[in-house]
Design a protein around this motif. Structure first.
Motif, PDB file in Angstrom:
ATOM      1  N   ASP A  66     -55.949  91.028  23.539  1.00  0.00           N
ATOM      2  CA  ASP A  66     -54.899  91.076  24.549  1.00  0.00           C
ATOM      3  C   ASP A  66     -55.008  89.856  25.465  1.00  0.00           C
ATOM      4  O   ASP A  66     -55.875  88.983  25.279  1.00  0.00           O
ATOM      5  CB  ASP A  66     -54.946  92.397  25.330  1.00  0.00           C
ATOM      6  N   GLY A  70     -59.436  91.285  25.853  1.00  0.00           N
ATOM      7  CA  GLY A  70     -59.914  92.573  25.349  1.00  0.00           C
ATOM      8  C   GLY A  70     -59.519  92.761  23.892  1.00  0.00           C
ATOM      9  O   GLY A  70     -58.601  92.105  23.382  1.00  0.00           O
ATOM     10  N   VAL A  72     -57.940  94.972  20.935  1.00  0.00           N
ATOM     11  CA  VAL A  72     -56.970  96.032  20.704  1.00  0.00           C
ATOM     12  C   VAL A  72     -57.064  96.450  19.240  1.00  0.00           C
ATOM     13  O   VAL A  72     -56.858  95.637  18.341  1.00  0.00           O
ATOM     14  CB  VAL A  72     -55.538  95.558  21.038  1.00  0.00           C
ATOM     15  N   ALA A 135     -64.187 101.960  26.368  1.00  0.00           N
ATOM     16  CA  ALA A 135     -62.876 101.928  25.723  1.00  0.00           C
ATOM     17  C   ALA A 135     -61.910 102.932  26.335  1.00  0.00           C
ATOM     18  O   ALA A 135     -62.318 103.916  26.971  1.00  0.00           O
ATOM     19  CB  ALA A 135     -63.042 102.207  24.224  1.00  0.00           C
ATOM     20  N   SER A 136     -60.626 102.680  26.120  1.00  0.00           N
ATOM     21  CA  SER A 136     -59.552 103.605  26.468  1.00  0.00           C
ATOM     22  C   SER A 136     -58.646 103.765  25.251  1.00  0.00           C
ATOM     23  O   SER A 136     -58.652 102.920  24.351  1.00  0.00           O
ATOM     24  CB  SER A 136     -58.714 103.077  27.645  1.00  0.00           C
ATOM     25  N   LEU A 138     -54.536 104.526  24.023  1.00  0.00           N
ATOM     26  CA  LEU A 138     -53.142 104.544  24.465  1.00  0.00           C
ATOM     27  C   LEU A 138     -52.427 105.664  23.718  1.00  0.00           C
ATOM     28  O   LEU A 138     -52.405 105.681  22.481  1.00  0.00           O
ATOM     29  CB  LEU A 138     -52.459 103.209  24.178  1.00  0.00           C
ATOM     30  N   ARG A 147     -52.579 105.818  29.368  1.00  0.00           N
ATOM     31  CA  ARG A 147     -53.926 105.448  28.929  1.00  0.00           C
ATOM     32  C   ARG A 147     -54.923 106.505  29.405  1.00  0.00           C
ATOM     33  O   ARG A 147     -54.836 106.983  30.542  1.00  0.00           O
ATOM     34  CB  ARG A 147     -54.323 104.081  29.467  1.00  0.00           C
ATOM     35  N   ARG A 170     -53.321 103.130  19.824  1.00  0.00           N
ATOM     36  CA  ARG A 170     -54.315 102.064  19.750  1.00  0.00           C
ATOM     37  C   ARG A 170     -55.508 102.370  20.652  1.00  0.00           C
ATOM     38  O   ARG A 170     -55.402 103.183  21.576  1.00  0.00           O
ATOM     39  CB  ARG A 170     -53.716 100.715  20.112  1.00  0.00           C
ATOM     40  N   GLU A 172     -58.269 100.463  23.128  1.00  0.00           N
ATOM     41  CA  GLU A 172     -58.434  99.220  23.877  1.00  0.00           C
ATOM     42  C   GLU A 172     -59.872  99.108  24.377  1.00  0.00           C
ATOM     43  O   GLU A 172     -60.355 100.007  25.090  1.00  0.00           O
ATOM     44  CB  GLU A 172     -57.445  99.178  25.048  1.00  0.00           C
ATOM     45  N   ARG A 175     -63.290  93.204  26.660  1.00  0.00           N
ATOM     46  CA  ARG A 175     -64.156  92.222  26.007  1.00  0.00           C
ATOM     47  C   ARG A 175     -65.536  92.256  26.665  1.00  0.00           C
ATOM     48  O   ARG A 175     -65.651  92.026  27.885  1.00  0.00           O
ATOM     49  CB  ARG A 175     -63.566  90.825  26.123  1.00  0.00           C
TER      50      ARG A 175
END
Length: 291
Positions: A66, A70, A72, A135-136, A138, A147, A170, A172, A175
């Motif tokens: 992204d 980060g 994805v 992490a999260s 979506l 999220r 997805r 996320e 990084r």
């Protein structure tokens, strides 16, 4: 046992898939790799009148960066694809190794990370390390999206925060900082972990700061905050010893059950041993500059 009859839908877009799930409600289920769902359907533990096959929805595939750098991860990415993806191997090597050791080659080739997380089988590898990575996920429905932090997504055995009409589209992952290292290992049989432990480590205040998560032992990943606190500012040479000692007490208080993967006491013992080993591995990774 044969699967009870159902109608298969094969949408080409996310919008079409969400419309089908809205139309059929509780009578419909999304299906991705099918490695978990098909087993439940064949055993007649579950039954749906409609299955919405997501394999043609190309927007759910692939790994990218992204704008903030980060990572994805498309929900339809298979474990095999993630184990060999250049971005995952470069930025999340611990996750690439995890993916390369999931179950067996058939599951790695067909099973998707999104399906794994949504099915929420407690004896799974990805959730604990994704929690340590911060992490999260979506979640998208018709005209809405939200999220949810990975540590909040799985709420108990086979239960998540995903609501009717929503799809996990997805994952996320921020990084990781260049000075942060991760380690993950499991112990189990029957191709599933009885216990898995994920540890993140980074320099902090003249020592190191740790994130310690235990997976598979309970219905959702568990953070061992007491171990993290005991390790705060511990000398590198003493970290594994301190982790093992404090993990024994912390693990003894974990909710665990006797099942085909072992007794509750056996799993707690495994958790304490693995915490010590993964803290040592993550700490050694600092010296090697591994992520």
């Amino acid at each position: 046992m044969a699967i009870r009859p159902f109608q298969l839908h094969r949408p080409d877009s996310l919008e079409e898939a969400l419309a089908l799930l809205d139309e059929h409600g509780d009578d419909a289920s999304p299906i991705a790799g099918g490695t978990e769902l098909l087993v439940a359907l064949k055993a007649r533990v579950l039954h749906y009148e409609h299955l919405v096959d997501l394999k043609r929805v190309r927007s759910l595939r692939g790994v990218s960066l992204d704008a903030a750098g980060g990572i994805v991860i498309g929900a339809l990415s298979t474990h095999h694809e993630l184990a060999n993806d250049p971005l995952i191997r470069e930025h999340l090597p611990a996750y690439a190794t995890l993916s390369d050791n999931v179950a067996n080659i058939r599951v790695r080739a067909a099973g998707t990370v999104g399906g794994n997380l949504c099915f929420a089988e407690p004896h799974a590898d990805p959730p604990a390390l994704l929690c340590a990575l911060g992490a999260s996920v979506l979640l998208e429905g018709r005209g809405r999206s939200r999220r949810v932090r990975m540590e909040d997504f799985i709420t108990s055995d086979f239960t998540t925060e995903r609501e009717d009409g929503e799809l996990l589209t997805r994952i996320e992952v921020p990084r990781p900082a260049s000075d942060r290292t991760f380690a993950y290992a499991n112990v189990g049989h029957l191709e599933r972990p009885a216990v898995g432990v994920a540890v993140g480590c980074r320099p902090h205040g003249g020592g190191y700061s740790y994130d310690v998560w235990v997976g598979a032992i309970a219905g959702r990943p568990v953070r061992l905050a007491a171990v993290e606190q005991a390790l705060a500012h511990a000398p590198r040479a003493d970290a594994a010893t301190i982790a093992r000692r404090t993990a024994e007490q912390a693990a003894s208080e974990l909710e665990a059950h006797d099942d085909i993967h072992g007794s509750a006491d056996y799993k707690r013992h495994l958790a304490a041993v693995l915490v010590g080993r993964m803290v040592d591995q993550a700490t050694r990774g600092q010296a090697k500059g591994n992520k």
